[in-house]
Design an enzyme around this catalytic site. Structure first.
Site, mmCIF file in Angstrom:
data_model
loop_
_atom_site.group_PDB
_atom_site.id
_atom_site.type_symbol
_atom_site.label_atom_id
_atom_site.label_comp_id
_atom_site.label_asym_id
_atom_site.label_seq_id
_atom_site.Cartn_x
_atom_site.Cartn_y
_atom_site.Cartn_z
ATOM 1 N N GLY A 1 37.528 40.214 36.474
ATOM 2 C CA GLY A 1 38.988 40.201 36.486
ATOM 3 C C GLY A 1 39.624 39.147 35.603
ATOM 4 N N ILE A 2 40.746 38.611 36.079
ATOM 5 C CA ILE A 2 41.531 37.642 35.312
ATOM 6 C C ILE A 2 40.696 36.430 34.943
ATOM 7 C CG2 ILE A 2 43.624 36.231 35.280
ATOM 8 C CD1 ILE A 2 44.630 37.989 37.636
ATOM 9 N N GLY B 1 35.168 31.232 40.832
ATOM 10 C CA GLY B 1 35.224 32.675 41.045
ATOM 11 C C GLY B 1 35.426 33.450 39.774
ATOM 12 N N TYR C 1 46.003 35.803 53.948
ATOM 13 C CA TYR C 1 45.962 35.472 52.519
ATOM 14 C C TYR C 1 47.253 34.771 52.087
ATOM 15 C CZ TYR C 1 46.048 36.288 47.454
ATOM 16 O OH TYR C 1 46.142 36.137 46.099
ATOM 17 N N ASN D 1 33.562 35.654 37.970
ATOM 18 C CA ASN D 1 32.654 36.766 37.684
ATOM 19 C C ASN D 1 33.345 37.994 37.110
ATOM 20 O OD1 ASN D 1 30.260 35.598 38.354
ATOM 21 N ND2 ASN D 1 30.251 36.310 40.457
#
Length: 291
Positions: A17-18, A13, A173, A15
Protein backbone atom coordinates in the site's frame (compact mmCIF):
# COMPACT_ATOMS: atom_id res chain seq x y z
CA UNK A 1 23.29 6.44 -7.43
CA UNK A 2 24.96 8.21 -4.50
CA UNK A 3 23.24 7.23 -1.28
CA UNK A 4 22.84 9.97 1.30
CA UNK A 5 23.60 7.91 4.37
CA UNK A 6 23.29 11.01 6.53
CA UNK A 7 19.53 10.61 6.16
CA UNK A 8 18.03 7.46 7.63
CA UNK A 9 14.32 6.72 7.72
CA UNK A 10 12.19 4.09 9.47
CA UNK A 11 8.76 3.26 8.07
CA UNK A 12 6.62 0.89 10.12
CA UNK A 13 4.33 -1.58 8.39
CA UNK A 14 5.83 -1.02 4.96
CA UNK A 15 4.95 -4.30 3.21
CA UNK A 16 2.23 -2.92 0.96
CA UNK A 17 0.00 0.00 0.00
CA UNK A 18 0.91 3.61 0.73
CA UNK A 19 3.83 2.77 2.96
CA UNK A 20 5.47 0.55 0.34
CA UNK A 21 5.07 3.30 -2.24
CA UNK A 22 6.59 5.77 0.22
CA UNK A 23 9.54 3.45 0.83
CA UNK A 24 10.16 3.24 -2.92
CA UNK A 25 10.01 7.02 -3.28
CA UNK A 26 12.33 7.64 -0.33
CA UNK A 27 14.83 5.06 -1.53
CA UNK A 28 14.76 6.64 -4.99
CA UNK A 29 15.76 9.92 -3.34
CA UNK A 30 18.80 8.24 -1.84
CA UNK A 31 17.74 7.80 1.77
CA UNK A 32 18.69 4.79 3.82
CA UNK A 33 15.31 3.18 4.46
CA UNK A 34 14.46 0.60 7.11
CA UNK A 35 11.20 -1.31 6.69
CA UNK A 36 9.94 -2.29 10.14
CA UNK A 37 7.37 -5.05 9.69
CA UNK A 38 5.85 -8.01 11.51
CA UNK A 39 6.05 -10.33 8.48
CA UNK A 40 9.78 -10.43 7.78
CA UNK A 41 9.47 -12.74 4.77
CA UNK A 42 7.20 -10.26 2.98
CA UNK A 43 9.35 -7.33 4.07
CA UNK A 44 12.49 -8.96 2.67
CA UNK A 45 10.77 -9.50 -0.69
CA UNK A 46 9.68 -5.85 -0.77
CA UNK A 47 13.15 -4.76 0.28
CA UNK A 48 14.76 -6.66 -2.61
CA UNK A 49 12.25 -5.21 -5.06
CA UNK A 50 12.95 -1.66 -3.90
CA UNK A 51 16.71 -2.18 -4.11
CA UNK A 52 16.40 -3.49 -7.68
CA UNK A 53 13.94 -0.82 -8.75
CA UNK A 54 15.78 2.18 -7.31
CA UNK A 55 19.41 1.05 -7.41
CA UNK A 56 19.68 1.91 -3.73
CA UNK A 57 21.32 -0.91 -1.78
CA UNK A 58 20.70 0.88 1.52
CA UNK A 59 17.19 -0.52 2.01
CA UNK A 60 16.76 -2.93 4.91
CA UNK A 61 13.98 -5.02 6.44
CA UNK A 62 13.75 -5.66 10.16
CA UNK A 63 11.13 -7.58 12.11
CA UNK A 64 9.00 -6.02 14.84
CA UNK A 65 5.63 -7.01 16.28
CA UNK A 66 4.12 -3.64 17.11
CA UNK A 67 1.28 -5.18 19.09
CA UNK A 68 3.83 -5.96 21.80
CA UNK A 69 5.50 -3.18 23.78
CA UNK A 70 8.46 -5.39 24.66
CA UNK A 71 9.12 -6.14 20.99
CA UNK A 72 8.87 -2.48 20.00
CA UNK A 73 11.45 -1.70 22.69
CA UNK A 74 13.64 -4.58 21.50
CA UNK A 75 13.49 -3.27 17.94
CA UNK A 76 14.42 0.28 18.99
CA UNK A 77 17.38 -0.97 21.02
CA UNK A 78 18.66 -3.18 18.20
CA UNK A 79 18.13 -0.47 15.60
CA UNK A 80 20.11 2.00 17.69
CA UNK A 81 22.98 -0.45 18.05
CA UNK A 82 23.00 -1.41 14.38
CA UNK A 83 22.39 1.88 12.58
CA UNK A 84 23.33 4.51 15.17
CA UNK A 85 21.51 7.33 13.39
CA UNK A 86 17.92 8.30 12.60
CA UNK A 87 16.50 11.34 10.84
CA UNK A 88 12.92 10.40 9.96
CA UNK A 89 10.50 8.16 11.87
CA UNK A 90 7.24 7.43 10.06
CA UNK A 91 4.76 5.72 12.39
CA UNK A 92 2.47 4.24 9.78
CA UNK A 93 1.54 0.69 10.83
CA UNK A 94 -2.05 0.22 11.98
CA UNK A 95 -4.33 -2.62 12.98
CA UNK A 96 -7.81 -2.42 11.44
CA UNK A 97 -9.56 -5.72 10.75
CA UNK A 98 -13.24 -5.42 9.74
CA UNK A 99 -13.75 -9.16 10.28
CA UNK A 100 -12.86 -9.01 13.98
CA UNK A 101 -15.98 -9.48 16.10
CA UNK A 102 -14.47 -9.11 19.54
CA UNK A 103 -11.38 -7.45 21.00
CA UNK A 104 -8.10 -9.26 20.54
CA UNK A 105 -6.04 -9.14 23.72
CA UNK A 106 -2.26 -9.45 23.36
CA UNK A 107 0.04 -11.54 25.54
CA UNK A 108 0.81 -8.32 27.44
CA UNK A 109 -2.86 -7.77 28.23
CA UNK A 110 -3.54 -4.87 25.86
CA UNK A 111 -6.24 -4.63 23.22
CA UNK A 112 -4.41 -5.18 19.92
CA UNK A 113 -5.55 -2.05 18.09
CA UNK A 114 -4.70 0.14 21.07
CA UNK A 115 -1.31 -1.56 21.34
CA UNK A 116 -0.42 -1.36 17.64
CA UNK A 117 -1.91 1.99 16.67
CA UNK A 118 -1.18 4.00 19.79
CA UNK A 119 1.20 2.35 22.24
CA UNK A 120 3.71 1.28 19.56
CA UNK A 121 4.22 4.79 18.11
CA UNK A 122 4.62 6.11 21.65
CA UNK A 123 7.20 3.45 22.55
CA UNK A 124 9.17 3.73 19.30
CA UNK A 125 9.25 7.51 19.43
CA UNK A 126 10.32 7.66 23.06
CA UNK A 127 12.97 4.98 22.63
CA UNK A 128 14.35 6.45 19.40
CA UNK A 129 14.22 10.08 20.51
CA UNK A 130 17.90 10.12 21.58
CA UNK A 131 18.88 9.27 17.99
CA UNK A 132 16.45 11.80 16.53
CA UNK A 133 17.87 14.50 18.79
CA UNK A 134 21.34 13.87 17.36
CA UNK A 135 20.17 14.83 13.86
CA UNK A 136 20.40 18.44 12.70
CA UNK A 137 16.99 18.05 11.05
CA UNK A 138 14.86 15.15 12.23
CA UNK A 139 11.16 14.56 11.72
CA UNK A 140 8.52 12.42 13.36
CA UNK A 141 5.62 11.79 11.00
CA UNK A 142 2.52 10.10 12.41
CA UNK A 143 -0.23 8.82 10.14
CA UNK A 144 -3.90 9.50 10.84
CA UNK A 145 -7.10 9.24 8.82
CA UNK A 146 -9.63 11.46 7.13
CA UNK A 147 -12.28 9.20 8.64
CA UNK A 148 -12.00 11.12 11.91
CA UNK A 149 -13.74 14.03 10.18
CA UNK A 150 -16.94 11.98 10.31
CA UNK A 151 -16.77 12.22 14.12
CA UNK A 152 -16.04 15.92 14.82
CA UNK A 153 -17.05 15.62 18.49
CA UNK A 154 -15.22 12.39 19.27
CA UNK A 155 -13.32 12.29 22.57
CA UNK A 156 -10.84 9.72 23.80
CA UNK A 157 -12.43 7.01 25.95
CA UNK A 158 -10.20 6.22 28.94
CA UNK A 159 -12.53 3.89 30.81
CA UNK A 160 -12.67 0.90 28.42
CA UNK A 161 -9.21 0.54 26.86
CA UNK A 162 -9.60 -3.23 26.42
CA UNK A 163 -13.00 -2.66 24.72
CA UNK A 164 -14.66 -5.23 26.96
CA UNK A 165 -17.89 -3.24 27.34
CA UNK A 166 -18.49 -2.88 23.64
CA UNK A 167 -16.32 -3.54 20.61
CA UNK A 168 -16.28 -2.23 17.07
CA UNK A 169 -13.09 -2.44 14.98
CA UNK A 170 -13.95 0.87 13.28
CA UNK A 171 -14.74 2.81 16.46
CA UNK A 172 -11.68 1.37 18.19
CA UNK A 173 -9.55 2.38 15.20
CA UNK A 174 -10.82 5.97 15.31
CA UNK A 175 -10.20 6.12 19.05
CA UNK A 176 -6.58 5.10 18.55
CA UNK A 177 -6.10 7.51 15.66
CA UNK A 178 -7.47 10.36 17.77
CA UNK A 179 -5.12 9.31 20.56
CA UNK A 180 -2.13 9.38 18.20
CA UNK A 181 -2.97 12.95 17.21
CA UNK A 182 -3.20 13.88 20.89
CA UNK A 183 0.23 12.38 21.60
CA UNK A 184 1.67 14.00 18.47
CA UNK A 185 0.54 17.43 19.65
CA UNK A 186 2.05 16.70 23.06
CA UNK A 187 5.38 15.76 21.44
CA UNK A 188 5.23 18.88 19.31
CA UNK A 189 4.90 20.99 22.45
CA UNK A 190 7.64 19.13 24.34
CA UNK A 191 10.08 19.27 21.42
CA UNK A 192 9.43 22.90 20.47
CA UNK A 193 12.70 24.72 19.86
CA UNK A 194 14.64 21.51 19.15
CA UNK A 195 15.76 20.12 15.80
CA UNK A 196 13.05 17.44 16.06
CA UNK A 197 9.79 18.44 14.39
CA UNK A 198 6.52 16.53 14.72
CA UNK A 199 3.88 16.27 12.01
CA UNK A 200 0.84 14.20 11.10
CA UNK A 201 -0.77 13.23 7.81
CA UNK A 202 -4.50 12.88 7.21
CA UNK A 203 -4.78 9.96 4.81
CA UNK A 204 -7.71 10.23 2.42
CA UNK A 205 -9.49 7.42 0.54
CA UNK A 206 -6.87 5.29 -1.18
CA UNK A 207 -7.37 2.40 -3.59
CA UNK A 208 -6.72 -0.85 -1.76
CA UNK A 209 -5.75 -4.39 -2.68
CA UNK A 210 -8.95 -6.36 -2.05
CA UNK A 211 -6.87 -9.51 -1.53
CA UNK A 212 -5.93 -8.04 1.86
CA UNK A 213 -9.61 -8.12 2.90
CA UNK A 214 -10.56 -11.66 1.94
CA UNK A 215 -12.33 -12.28 5.25
CA UNK A 216 -14.76 -9.37 5.22
CA UNK A 217 -18.42 -9.72 4.33
CA UNK A 218 -19.74 -9.40 0.73
CA UNK A 219 -21.49 -6.16 1.77
CA UNK A 220 -18.25 -4.59 2.96
CA UNK A 221 -16.43 -5.80 -0.15
CA UNK A 222 -19.07 -4.08 -2.29
CA UNK A 223 -18.70 -0.90 -0.24
CA UNK A 224 -14.93 -0.94 -0.71
CA UNK A 225 -15.31 -1.40 -4.46
CA UNK A 226 -17.59 1.64 -4.67
CA UNK A 227 -15.27 3.63 -2.39
CA UNK A 228 -12.34 2.71 -4.61
CA UNK A 229 -13.96 4.55 -7.51
CA UNK A 230 -13.45 7.80 -5.61
CA UNK A 231 -10.02 7.00 -4.21
CA UNK A 232 -6.50 8.03 -5.17
CA UNK A 233 -3.72 5.53 -5.91
CA UNK A 234 -1.29 4.65 -3.08
CA UNK A 235 1.71 6.27 -4.79
CA UNK A 236 -0.16 9.58 -4.97
CA UNK A 237 -0.84 9.53 -1.21
CA UNK A 238 2.74 8.43 -0.59
CA UNK A 239 3.99 11.63 -2.20
CA UNK A 240 2.79 13.47 0.91
CA UNK A 241 4.86 11.16 3.12
CA UNK A 242 7.89 11.76 0.92
CA UNK A 243 7.46 15.52 0.76
CA UNK A 244 7.22 15.87 4.55
CA UNK A 245 10.16 13.52 5.05
CA UNK A 246 12.55 15.04 2.52
CA UNK A 247 11.44 18.53 1.55
CA UNK A 248 11.93 21.85 3.27
CA UNK A 249 11.26 21.65 7.01
CA UNK A 250 7.44 21.65 7.31
CA UNK A 251 5.96 24.59 9.22
CA UNK A 252 2.60 23.13 10.15
CA UNK A 253 1.40 20.11 12.09
CA UNK A 254 -1.43 18.31 10.27
CA UNK A 255 -1.39 17.92 6.49
CA UNK A 256 -3.87 16.64 3.90
CA UNK A 257 -2.94 14.60 0.85
CA UNK A 258 -2.62 17.89 -1.01
CA UNK A 259 -0.02 19.13 1.51
CA UNK A 260 -2.47 21.65 2.89
CA UNK A 261 -2.75 22.41 6.59
CA UNK A 262 -5.89 20.94 8.17
CA UNK A 263 -7.32 20.91 11.68
CA UNK A 264 -7.60 17.97 14.04
CA UNK A 265 -10.73 17.07 15.97
CA UNK A 266 -11.35 19.68 18.65
CA UNK A 267 -10.73 17.31 21.55
CA UNK A 268 -7.23 16.47 20.28
CA UNK A 269 -6.04 19.95 21.32
CA UNK A 270 -7.04 19.55 24.98
CA UNK A 271 -3.70 19.66 26.89
CA UNK A 272 -5.13 17.98 29.99
CA UNK A 273 -6.39 15.02 27.96
CA UNK A 274 -3.08 14.86 26.10
CA UNK A 275 -1.16 14.59 29.35
CA UNK A 276 -3.58 12.04 30.76
CA UNK A 277 -3.07 9.86 27.72
CA UNK A 278 0.69 10.45 27.85
CA UNK A 279 0.86 9.25 31.45
CA UNK A 280 -1.31 6.24 30.61
CA UNK A 281 0.99 5.20 27.75
CA UNK A 282 4.08 5.88 29.80
CA UNK A 283 2.73 3.77 32.65
CA UNK A 284 1.81 0.91 30.33
CA UNK A 285 5.23 1.05 28.76
CA UNK A 286 7.16 0.95 32.02
CA UNK A 287 4.97 -1.88 33.37
CA UNK A 288 6.08 -4.27 30.63
CA UNK A 289 9.09 -6.45 31.58
CA UNK A 290 11.96 -6.04 29.12
CA UNK A 291 15.68 -6.62 28.89
Amino acid sequence: MTVNQARTCIITGSNSGIEKSAAIQLAAKGLRVVLACRNLEQAEAVCTRIQNETGNSQVFSRRVDLSLVADAMRFAKEFTGEFGTLDVLINNAADFDWSRKQPLITAEGNEAQFATNLLAPFVLTQELLPLLRQSADSRIINISTQGLAVYPNITFCFDDLRREKTYSPAKTYYQTELGLLMLSLAWRERLAGSAVSVHAIRVTNVKIDMARYANISPVLKAMYRVKSLFSIPPDKMAQTYTALATGKKPEHFYYSEKLREVRCNKSAYDPDMQQLLWRLCEGTMTAIPHE
